[in-house]
Design an enzyme around this catalytic site. Structure first.
Site, PDB file in Angstrom:
ATOM      1  CG  ASP A  23     -10.701  21.656 -28.963  1.00 43.89           C
ATOM      2  OD1 ASP A  23     -10.183  20.932 -28.102  1.00 43.89           O
ATOM      3  OD2 ASP A  23     -11.874  22.071 -28.863  1.00 43.89           O
ATOM      4  N   GLY A 181     -17.211  21.281 -21.734  1.00 45.06           N
ATOM      5  CA  GLY A 181     -18.095  22.397 -22.021  1.00 45.06           C
ATOM      6  C   GLY A 181     -18.580  23.047 -20.739  1.00 45.06           C
ATOM      7  CG  HIS A 208     -14.092  19.105 -18.027  1.00 44.49           C
ATOM      8  ND1 HIS A 208     -13.703  18.151 -18.937  1.00 44.49           N
ATOM      9  CD2 HIS A 208     -13.256  20.168 -18.208  1.00 44.49           C
ATOM     10  CE1 HIS A 208     -12.675  18.606 -19.643  1.00 44.49           C
ATOM     11  NE2 HIS A 208     -12.379  19.825 -19.215  1.00 44.49           N
ATOM     12  CD  GLU A 211     -12.707  24.836 -15.934  1.00 35.99           C
ATOM     13  OE1 GLU A 211     -11.840  25.515 -16.499  1.00 35.99           O
ATOM     14  OE2 GLU A 211     -13.399  23.979 -16.526  1.00 35.99           O
TER      15      GLU A 211
END
Length: 377
Positions: A23, A181, A208, A211
């Site tokens: 996306d 997210g 994730h 970050e």
């Protein structure tokens, strides 16, 4: 200085991509057409150039949370099976055209259920698009293999369902799991049950971490959740100190990550755009490469960051003088770290990646010989 490859050579070099959001990589024209076809009326602009510029403005966000706001519009046009399949097919074609030989593209299927699609329907639409896109790329003389990573959103509560999807489609093109997210306030340990379920099912997963948040996020992802790879992992440098003579000293977590060869899915341009680092020159990828961490180069979001694998490597060669040997090192790192069987990874390294870089190096040597003969002739 090493021989910095040309932009054409970088584009033709076989590349491996482990961190790319479906996306986050739509074509601007596709966003506009799908909005018209699906009745999505919330785009702030109505022409292709305007769409491209508006998404590119995400690069000025300066924070992960602001950067992520743009995704509501790409997700907004990905609410039908045809739309999702088209996006996936174009993704395969675009990556193949960029010289990517293998890619793992990730998406959170729960984001495409706003109009009633089931999670299974979303996954099947993506896999159908990948099949069509890779076939069209092959017809154009470009071969690419894709795997799908399924993401659960950190601020939602559907991780168990997504983990079960991974197991259900593991033999059909889904290669692993991720959580995505905002990091701050949503630690990976929220999903311990899902990670334990995946481990028991012998499934791969990346997380994730490091970050938008620091070392605690990385520590939890590895030591509590058992992540095989780190999505970004930039903040691992916070555990590296320098002596008065400039000698680096690794803290216990950084040493563990390096010793265990835990891959870092680094996305330099995106990290600048989200404010994680101030510039490509200041990105820790160069330090971590020197210290022999298992670093990989990735795009993250090709639309929002107006990037590609060719662009990422071009920026790194401009800043750090990397040559084809460096590019091959990053690429082999990525292929070693992919979530497909070992023998298939080895085949791609020995039959595609190494021969591809060898041919490019020979091309450079022969070019120098030709130039020398011309000069003395």
């Amino acid at each position: 200085m090493p021989d910095v490859p040309s932009l054409d050579q970088i584009q033709r070099a076989p590349k491996v991509l482990l961190h790319d959001h479906l996306d986050g990589g739509l074509r601007p024209g596709t966003v506009l057409e799908l909005a018209e076809q699906t009745g999505y009326d919330e785009l702030p602009v109505s022409d292709v150039a305007g769409v491209a510029d508006w998404f590119a403005a995400a690069a000025e966000a300066g924070s992960l949370e602001e950067y992520l706001r743009r995704f509501s519009h790409t997700v907004g046009v990905m609410q039908t099976e045809d739309a999702i399949s088209r996006v996936a097919a174009e993704c395969a074609e675009d990556l193949a055209a960029d010289g990517v030989a293998y890619a793992e593209v990730r998406y959170a299927p729960e984001l495409s259920t706003q109009r009633g699609l089931s999670l299974d329907a979303v996954v099947e639409a993506i896999l159908d698009g990948f099949r069509r896109g890779t076939a069209r790329a092959a017809e154009a003389g470009r071969r690419i293999r894709l795997g799908l990573l399924l993401c659960a959103m950190r601020h939602e509560a559907r991780a168990t369902e997504i983990a079960e999807l991974v197991v259900r489609y593991r033999d059909d093109g889904v290669v692993g799991f991720d959580i995505a997210g905002p990091e701050a306030g949503f630690p990976p340990t929220r999903f311990l049950d899902s990670f334990e379920y995946l481990r028991r099912a012998n499934c791969h997963f990346t997380i994730h971490a490091g970050e938008g948040f620091g070392l605690p996020s990385i520590w939890e992802a590895i030591q509590w959740c058992g992540a095989a790879r780190l999505g970004h992992g930039v903040r691992i440098v916070d555990d590296i100190e320098f002596g008065t003579d400039g000698t680096p000293k690794l803290g216990r977590l950084a040493a563990f990550v390096r010793d265990r060869r835990i891959p870092l899915e680094m996305c330099p341009t995106s990290n600048v755009h989200t404010g994680t680092v101030t510039s490509i020159r200041e990105h820790p990828i160069a330090l971590l490469r020197r210290l022999r961490f298992r670093v990989t180069v990735n795009t993250d979001n090709r639309l929002m960051s107006q990037t590609s694998m060719t662009t990422e490597f071009s920026r790194l060669t401009d800043e750090f003088g990397y040559d084809l040997d460096d590019m091959q090192w990053f690429t082999v790192n990525a292929m070693k770290s992919a979530f497909i069987p070992f023998d298939q990874r080895l085949a791609l390294i020995n039959e595609v990646i190494k021969p591809g870089y060898s041919a490019l190096r020979s091309e450079t040597v022969f070019g120098k010989v030709a130039d020398h003969q011309t000069a003395i002739g």
